[in-house]
Design an enzyme around this catalytic site. Structure first.
Site, PDB file in Angstrom:
ATOM      1  N   GLY A  72       0.791  -1.226   0.000  1.00  0.00           N
ATOM      2  CA  GLY A  72       0.000   0.000   0.000  1.00  0.00           C
ATOM      3  C   GLY A  72       0.820   1.272   0.000  1.00  0.00           C
ATOM      4  O   GLY A  72       0.273   2.361  -0.162  1.00  0.00           O
ATOM      5  N   CYS A  86     -27.406 -10.264 -17.145  1.00  0.00           N
ATOM      6  CA  CYS A  86     -26.838  -9.864 -18.434  1.00  0.00           C
ATOM      7  C   CYS A  86     -27.781 -10.305 -19.546  1.00  0.00           C
ATOM      8  O   CYS A  86     -28.166 -11.471 -19.608  1.00  0.00           O
ATOM      9  CB  CYS A  86     -25.451 -10.487 -18.610  1.00  0.00           C
ATOM     10  SG  CYS A  86     -24.790 -10.280 -20.275  1.00  0.00           S
ATOM     11  N   CYS A 116     -25.661 -13.131 -21.768  1.00  0.00           N
ATOM     12  CA  CYS A 116     -25.275 -14.450 -21.260  1.00  0.00           C
ATOM     13  C   CYS A 116     -26.063 -14.859 -20.016  1.00  0.00           C
ATOM     14  O   CYS A 116     -25.896 -15.958 -19.514  1.00  0.00           O
ATOM     15  CB  CYS A 116     -23.780 -14.494 -20.963  1.00  0.00           C
ATOM     16  SG  CYS A 116     -23.335 -13.585 -19.468  1.00  0.00           S
ATOM     17  N   CYS A 149     -18.169 -12.539 -20.545  1.00  0.00           N
ATOM     18  CA  CYS A 149     -19.472 -12.682 -21.192  1.00  0.00           C
ATOM     19  C   CYS A 149     -19.355 -13.607 -22.410  1.00  0.00           C
ATOM     20  O   CYS A 149     -20.132 -14.533 -22.586  1.00  0.00           O
ATOM     21  CB  CYS A 149     -19.978 -11.306 -21.620  1.00  0.00           C
ATOM     22  SG  CYS A 149     -21.725 -11.279 -22.056  1.00  0.00           S
ATOM     23  N   CYS A 193     -22.811  -7.697 -19.131  1.00  0.00           N
ATOM     24  CA  CYS A 193     -21.529  -7.843 -18.448  1.00  0.00           C
ATOM     25  C   CYS A 193     -20.565  -6.755 -18.913  1.00  0.00           C
ATOM     26  O   CYS A 193     -20.410  -6.539 -20.106  1.00  0.00           O
ATOM     27  CB  CYS A 193     -20.869  -9.185 -18.780  1.00  0.00           C
ATOM     28  SG  CYS A 193     -21.789 -10.618 -18.242  1.00  0.00           S
TER      29      CYS A 193
HETATM   30 ZN   LIG Z   1     -22.835 -11.423 -20.038  1.00  0.00          ZN
END
Ligand SMILES: [Zn+2]
Ligand SMILES: Nc1ncnc2c1ncn2[C@@H]1O[C@H](COP(=O)(O)OP(=O)(O)OP(=O)(O)O)[C@@H](O)[C@H]1O
Ligand SMILES: [Mg+2]
Ligand SMILES: [Zn+2]
Lengths: 279, 288
Positions: free
Chosen positions: B30, B240, B243, B271, B265
């Site tokens: 970090g 989505c 998909c 996807c 997506c």
């Molecule tokens: Zn998708």
């Protein structure tokens, strides 16, 4: 009258510059005012010692350049003192010179023990953040992670200093000078500090606004019993606020005592001049 | 013009120097390590920080994936891929699980990263405290003293203004319980993926000349007040439209034929892979 001081300052010195063979002497530094003509070193605070007692307002008065702000900055750790000691009488800090503590511990003191109201609000406020956010900043720094709680505290404080709540989300940059000082005061008070420093809080404000801010400070002292160090070059302000007063000249304390006494019977020629010009 | 003959564009000295910064970054999770950011044949602000990291760690056996806001085929991703491939000849892929190095802008892929993989994130603004404190010298002190009031204050301000933390992206995180870090402009949805990540995450800011890192299996916690818990963008009840995926980060689109809002997506390769799998399953079904 008082038992133990809440803050004791001993032999605080702050110089700007390295010094030279001439001004490094303990005595007869050959300074012109606070300044070494040989090397240009400024002795802004020379051997400052005083006590602040619980619940009192201590006034520090002196002309421009006498070292008042430098003293405040050293006490609040904005600047490192060249030498000297300060003690806060508090269970956790007793007997420790706070100047020699780690930066973490100094931050702890700033966030829990001290409040500061700067001469110039730019130094005390984030001008582009909301007013309520400015107050929250100090609470966050002290470890608070609860939004509604901080909002509650902030609202109470803003009401207390007469900032209308409908403006609490506005940034202080939109506010008048007097309002900015009141937000600064609210911020400084947010975590109930036992010690509050106020540096020329009314300088540059209109007379009516000045009176307003001075009343606020008086009321805070009465209601909360906070110990305060009030710095001003204006003896009228000191007369109105301070129980005891220190007079500074060229980085040194030249006179101190009850404010009434100093005003009635000034000892040092410089103080006499100051007092008579007020009358 | 004489073509560059070094493997991975940089001379070995430059690569070593960047690797040293990376090693330090890994050693102090970090913490922002300054490095001598180099001129690149793409403009600063277009991923030069990430690119310099990629070029200095890549080897001949690596398989590289580059995405820009979830898309493998965006102009930026393609130009970075071209440059790396031209100077290294490494294999490119769009499949997250096939890649050994993933350089990304604004997203962490949906397919969980695994041990041995390295995610390189491009960073426009590495300093999470910058909007609060303009001076680099001051922010360095704040980090060293672990004074993160400013980061909390910015969240507080958002809550005051919008009634919630309104970080669309780049929501600050506490790394290894020590440093507050800008995770780069990934959506909040991706923040939890950094926590105990099996993959090494390297972050590079070219213009600001900083490299920082989240080593594998490091605690990463998003900043949140007690009464305003951290929340990711919610896609509850959404799927989505291509998909059918749920529980992924989705883009909102308008279906121009119906005027309805539909979701898709954001991670295009994820996807695509699901679509292909669906097609395969259908084909198999038809053959039974
Ligand atoms: Zn998708
Ligand atoms: N950073 C610095 N470097 C050099 N000299 C400084 C510095 N800060 C303050 N001084 C000098 O220290 C002396 C004390 O200044 P200081 O600001 O403390 O005075 P003051 O009593 O607060 O004055 P005023 O009433 O004008 O606010 C002045 O001579 C000033 O010029
Ligand atoms: Mg001053
Ligand atoms: Zn001298």
């Amino acid at each position: 009258m008082y038992e133990e001081p809440i803050l004791s300052v001993r032999n605080l010195k702050k110089q700007f510059g390295p010094g030279c063979h001439q001004c490094n002497q303990e005595h007869d530094k050959g300074l012109e005012k606070n300044y070494c003509p040989n090397c240009g070193t400024v002795y802004a605070c020379q051997d400052i010692s005083f006590d602040l007692f619980p619940g009192e307002i201590l006034g520090i008065v002196g002309e421009s350049g006498s070292g008042k702000s430098t003293l405040m900055q050293c006490l609040y750790f904005d600047a490192d003192a060249t030498s000297g000691e300060a003690y806060i009488h508090d269970a956790a800090l007793d007997g420790q010179n706070v100047f020699s503590l780690s930066s973490q511990k100094k931050r702890y003191i700033r966030n829990h023990k001290y409040g500061m109201v700067y001469q110039n609000p730019v130094h005390g406020l984030k001008m582009n953040f909301s007013s309520i956010g400015n107050i929250a900043e100090k609470l966050i720094a002290a470890g608070n992670r609860n939004v509604s709680e901080m909002e509650g505290v902030g609202k109470t404080l803003l009401e207390n200093v007469h900032i209308p709540l409908f403006r609490m989300k506005e940034a202080p940059k939109n506010f008048s000078g007097g309002m900015q000082q009141r937000v600064q005061i609210a911020k400084a008070l947010s975590n109930n500090p036992p010690i509050l420093f106020l540096d020329e809080v009314t300088t540059g404000l209109d007379l009516s606004v000045q009176a307003n801010v001075l009343d606020l400070i008086k009321r805070i002292q009465r209601e909360l019993g906070i110990s305060m160090v009030v710095v001003s070059h204006d003896l009228a302000v000191i007369r109105m606020l301070a129980d005891r007063t220190i007079v500074m000249l060229n980085g040194e304390i030249i006179e101190e005592g009850l404010t009434d006494q100093i005003l009635e019977d000034p000892q040092h020629a410089y103080t006499q001049q100051l007092v008579y010009s007020l009358l | 013009m004489k073509t560059n003959t070094h493997f991975a564009f940089f001379d070995e000295g430059s690569k070593k120097e960047i690797r040293r910064a990376i090693l330090k970054a890994v050693a102090i999770p970090g913490y922002q390590v300054p490095f001598a950011s180099r001129e690149m044949p793409i403009a600063r602000g277009w991923g030069t920080g990430g690119l310099q990291i990629t070029l200095s760690i890549i080897g001949k056996q690596d398989v590289l994936k580059v995405i820009d806001q979830g898309a493998d085929e965006s102009v930026n991703a393609v130009s970075i891929k071209k440059l790396v491939q031209a100077t290294t000849g490494v294999k490119l892929t769009e499949r997250t699980q096939e890649s050994s190095i993933i350089q990304s802008r604004h997203r962490i892929p949906e397919v969980a990263l695994t041990e041995g993989q390295i995610l390189v994130l491009q960073v426009p603004m590495p300093e999470p405290l910058r909007p609060y404190e303009a001076k680099e010298y001051q922010t360095k002190i704040l980090h060293s003293e672990e004074d993160y009031s400013g980061a909390w204050l910015m969240l507080f301000e958002q809550i005051m203004k919008y009634g919630q933390t309104a970080t669309g992206a780049d929501h600050p995180v506490y790394v290894n319980n020590r440093y507050v870090m800008a995770p780069s402009p990934i959506p909040r949805f991706d923040n939890p993926k950094m926590h105990q990540s099996e993959a090494l995450i390297l972050l590079g800011a070219g213009r600001e000349k900083k490299i920082y890192a989240v080593p594998p299996y490091t605690d990463v916690a998003s900043l949140a007040f007690d009464d305003y818990p951290f929340a990711v963008e919610s896609f509850e009840g959404k799927h989505c439209h291509l998909c059918g995926a749920t529980n992924v980060f989705m883009d909102e689109l308008i279906d121009h034929s119906t005027g309805e809002t539909i979701y898709q997506c954001n991670d295009t390769s994820y996807c695509m892979e699901r679509l292909n799998a669906n097609v395969e399953a259908e084909v198999e079904e038809n053959h039974v």
